[in-house]
Design a protein around this motif. Structure first.
Motif, mmCIF file in Angstrom:
data_model
loop_
_atom_site.group_PDB
_atom_site.id
_atom_site.type_symbol
_atom_site.label_atom_id
_atom_site.label_comp_id
_atom_site.label_asym_id
_atom_site.label_seq_id
_atom_site.Cartn_x
_atom_site.Cartn_y
_atom_site.Cartn_z
ATOM 1 N N ILE A 14 0.151 -1.504 -3.291
ATOM 2 C CA ILE A 14 0.926 -2.723 -3.502
ATOM 3 C C ILE A 14 2.132 -2.012 -4.127
ATOM 4 O O ILE A 14 2.340 -1.586 -5.155
ATOM 5 N N PRO A 15 3.281 -2.256 -3.294
ATOM 6 C CA PRO A 15 4.470 -1.392 -3.515
ATOM 7 C C PRO A 15 5.242 -1.265 -4.925
ATOM 8 O O PRO A 15 5.876 -0.567 -5.398
ATOM 9 N N ASP A 16 5.095 -2.607 -5.305
ATOM 10 C CA ASP A 16 5.867 -2.955 -6.702
ATOM 11 C C ASP A 16 5.029 -2.851 -8.004
ATOM 12 O O ASP A 16 5.745 -3.591 -9.033
ATOM 13 N N LEU A 17 3.670 -2.383 -7.625
ATOM 14 C CA LEU A 17 2.828 -2.613 -8.907
ATOM 15 C C LEU A 17 2.771 -1.137 -9.500
ATOM 16 O O LEU A 17 2.444 -0.363 -8.998
ATOM 17 N N LEU A 18 2.916 -1.069 -10.856
ATOM 18 C CA LEU A 18 2.859 0.061 -11.773
ATOM 19 C C LEU A 18 2.030 -0.051 -12.733
ATOM 20 O O LEU A 18 1.920 -1.150 -13.557
ATOM 21 N N ALA A 19 1.381 1.103 -13.214
ATOM 22 C CA ALA A 19 0.382 1.114 -14.287
ATOM 23 C C ALA A 19 0.902 2.328 -15.331
ATOM 24 O O ALA A 19 1.312 3.233 -14.897
ATOM 25 N N SER A 20 0.942 1.824 -16.525
ATOM 26 C CA SER A 20 1.312 3.030 -17.644
ATOM 27 C C SER A 20 0.273 3.064 -18.762
ATOM 28 O O SER A 20 -0.576 2.037 -19.043
ATOM 29 N N TRP A 80 2.950 -3.296 -14.559
ATOM 30 C CA TRP A 80 4.006 -3.572 -14.697
ATOM 31 C C TRP A 80 4.380 -4.266 -13.017
ATOM 32 O O TRP A 80 3.711 -3.643 -12.215
ATOM 33 N N LYS A 81 5.370 -5.102 -12.966
ATOM 34 C CA LYS A 81 5.923 -5.544 -11.473
ATOM 35 C C LYS A 81 7.148 -5.014 -11.468
ATOM 36 O O LYS A 81 7.944 -5.561 -12.328
ATOM 37 N N TYR A 82 7.781 -4.391 -10.227
ATOM 38 C CA TYR A 82 9.141 -4.008 -10.150
ATOM 39 C C TYR A 82 9.839 -4.826 -9.375
ATOM 40 O O TYR A 82 9.456 -5.302 -8.161
ATOM 41 N N HIS A 83 11.038 -5.409 -9.828
ATOM 42 C CA HIS A 83 11.484 -6.658 -9.139
ATOM 43 C C HIS A 83 13.209 -6.047 -8.784
ATOM 44 O O HIS A 83 13.677 -5.575 -9.497
#
Length: 346
Positions: free
Chosen positions: A326-332, A342-345
Motif C-alpha cells: 500500500i504505497p501511502d501507508l506508513l508505520a512508526s 499514517w496515511k500520506y496524502h
C-alpha cells in the motif's frame, strides 16, 4: 479518532500525514516495526522483551499474537523472511531467534548464538537462503538457511572498527550493506567461498544509524548522528561519467546530502519501493518525508521536503517503515512505546 497531524505546501501541492491509529504496543520503548511481505501484518518489538504481531480487523488494528519466550533482554529488531513464513528477532541478549509461522501460530524453531554481546539487527536476503546479523561486538555474521530449517554460520566479518548498527541486503543481488558507529558504510559479497568487504563508503561525520536501498538497488540512502541524510549512487565499471572503479566492482559515490532539516540525530530512514518517497524518524520526535524532483539528474539529484510532523511521537522516533503493498501507508514507533499508522496524502 482521525487527527490531521501536519501539512506543508510544496510546489503548490498540499501534502500531509493523516494519523490513522495509535497502538499502545509495548510496556517499554518500542524499537522497531516490520511489515510482512503481504503488507497485512505488522511485527513490533521492544524493551519489554516481547514481539507483537498486529493485524487489521475491520477498521481497527489489533494484536494477534505476543511472542514473549524468545529472549531474555530487549528485542532490538524483527525481520520477516521473503516468503512470510518466518520471523527473525535479534536481541540485546546476544542471540537471534527464528520463529516459524504455521497455521497462524508462531513457533520458536532456532536460536542463533555466537555474537559476544547485543545483536543490533537481523536481515534476510531476497531469496531467503541467507540471513545477516550484526552486533555491538563490531562483527557481521552471514548465516546459511537450509531446506530443513537449519541455520549455519557461513562467515564472520570483522571489517568495522566499532558497533555495527544495521545490515540490509541489495534487493536483487547477494550483496550486503552494513553501517556502524565508526561512521562508515561497508559493502560485502561472496568471493571464493568466503565473504569479503569490497567497498567502504565514507562521507558521514558521525555514527551511521540506518541504510536502505532503493527498489533498483542502484542507490542507497543513509542517515546519521550528524543530522544528515545522504544519497549514494552506484557507478558500474566503464560508466560514462568516468567514475573510477576497481576490477569488476561498482563504485559508490555520495551524490546528495540533505542537511538543515533535522535538529537531532536521525535514527531511521526508509525508501518507498512503490513511490520513491524517503521517510526519516529522529531524536527530535519528528517524521520527515522527502521526494526527488521530477527530471532530477541522477548524478546531482535534488530532493524536496514534502511533509514534516514535529511531534509525531512524544519521544524519539526509532523506526519508520513503508507498507510494501500500500504505497501511502506508513508505520512508526517510538521510545514512548507507541506504534502509529499514517496515511500520506498529496
Amino acid at each position: 479518532m482521525v487527527i490531521w497531524t501536519s501539512m506543508i505546501w510544496t510546489n503548490a501541492i498540499m501534502c500531509r500525514l493523516e494519523e490513522l491509529c495509535k497502538l499502545e504496543a509495548h510496556q517499554d520503548r518500542a524499537w522497531y516495526v516490520a511489515w510482512s511481505p503481504s503488507g497485512k501484518l505488522l511485527a513490533s518489538c521492544g524493551g519489554d522483551k516481547a514481539i507483537r504481531i498486529w493485524g487489521q480487523e475491520g477498521d481497527s488494528w489489533v494484536c494477534k499474537s505476543v511472542l514473549s519466550d524468545g529472549h531474555q533482554r530487549t528485542v532490538r529488531r524483527v525481520a520477516w523472511s521473503p516468503c512470510g513464513n518466518y520471523l527473525a528477532s535479534s536481541s540485546f541478549d546476544a542471540t537471534t531467534t527464528i520463529w516459524s509461522r504455521k497455521g497462524g501460530e508462531f513457533e520458536n524453531i532456532a536460536t542463533l548464538e555466537g555474537h559476544e554481546n547485543e545483536v543490533k539487527c537481523v536481515a534476510w536476503a531476497p531469496n531467503g537462503s541467507l540471513l545477516a546479523t550484526c552486533s555491538r561486538d563490531k562483527s557481521v555474521w552471514i548465516w546459511e538457511v537450509t531446506e530443513d530449517e537449519e541455520f549455519e554460520c557461513a562467515s564472520v566479518l570483522s571489517a568495522h572498527s566499532q558497533d555495527v548498527k544495521h545490515v540490509c541486503w541489495h534487493p536483487s543481488k547477494e550483496i550486503l550493506a552494513s553501517c556502524s558507529y565508526d561512521d562508515t558504510i561497508k559493502l560485502f559479497k561472496e568471493e571464493i567461498d568466503d565473504w569479503t568487504c569490497f567497498n567502504t563508503l565514507q562521507s558521514h561525520s558521525s555514527t551511521v544509524w540506518k541504510i536502505c536501498f532503493d527498489v533498483s538497488g542502484s542507490r542507497l540512502v543513509s542517515c546519521s548522528d550528524d543530522k544528515t541524510v545522504k544519497i549514494w549512487q552506484e557507478y558500474l565499471p566503464g560508466n560514462q561519467e568516468g567514475v573510477v572503479t576497481t576490477g569488476n566492482d561498482s563504485a559508490w559515490k555520495c551524490v546528495c546530502t540533505l542537511s538543515g532539516y533535522h535538529h537531532r540525530v536521525i535514527y531511521d530512514v526508509d525508501w518507498n519501493h512503490l513511490t520513491g518517497l524517503i521517510v526519516t524518524g529522529d531524536g527530535g520526535d519528528a517524521i520527515h518525508i522527502f521526494e526527488e524532483e521530477e527530471g532530477s539528474d541522477k548524478n546531482q539529484p535534488s530532493f524536496n521536503l514534502k511533509v514534516v510532523v514535529n511531534k509525531a511521537h512524544t519521544q524519539d522516533v526509532n523506526c519508520v517503515t513503508w507498507n510494501p503493498k500500500i504505497p501511502d501507508l506508513l508505520a512508526s514507533c517510538s521510545d514512548d512505546g507507541v506504534i502509529k499508522l499514517w496515511k500520506y496524502h498529496t
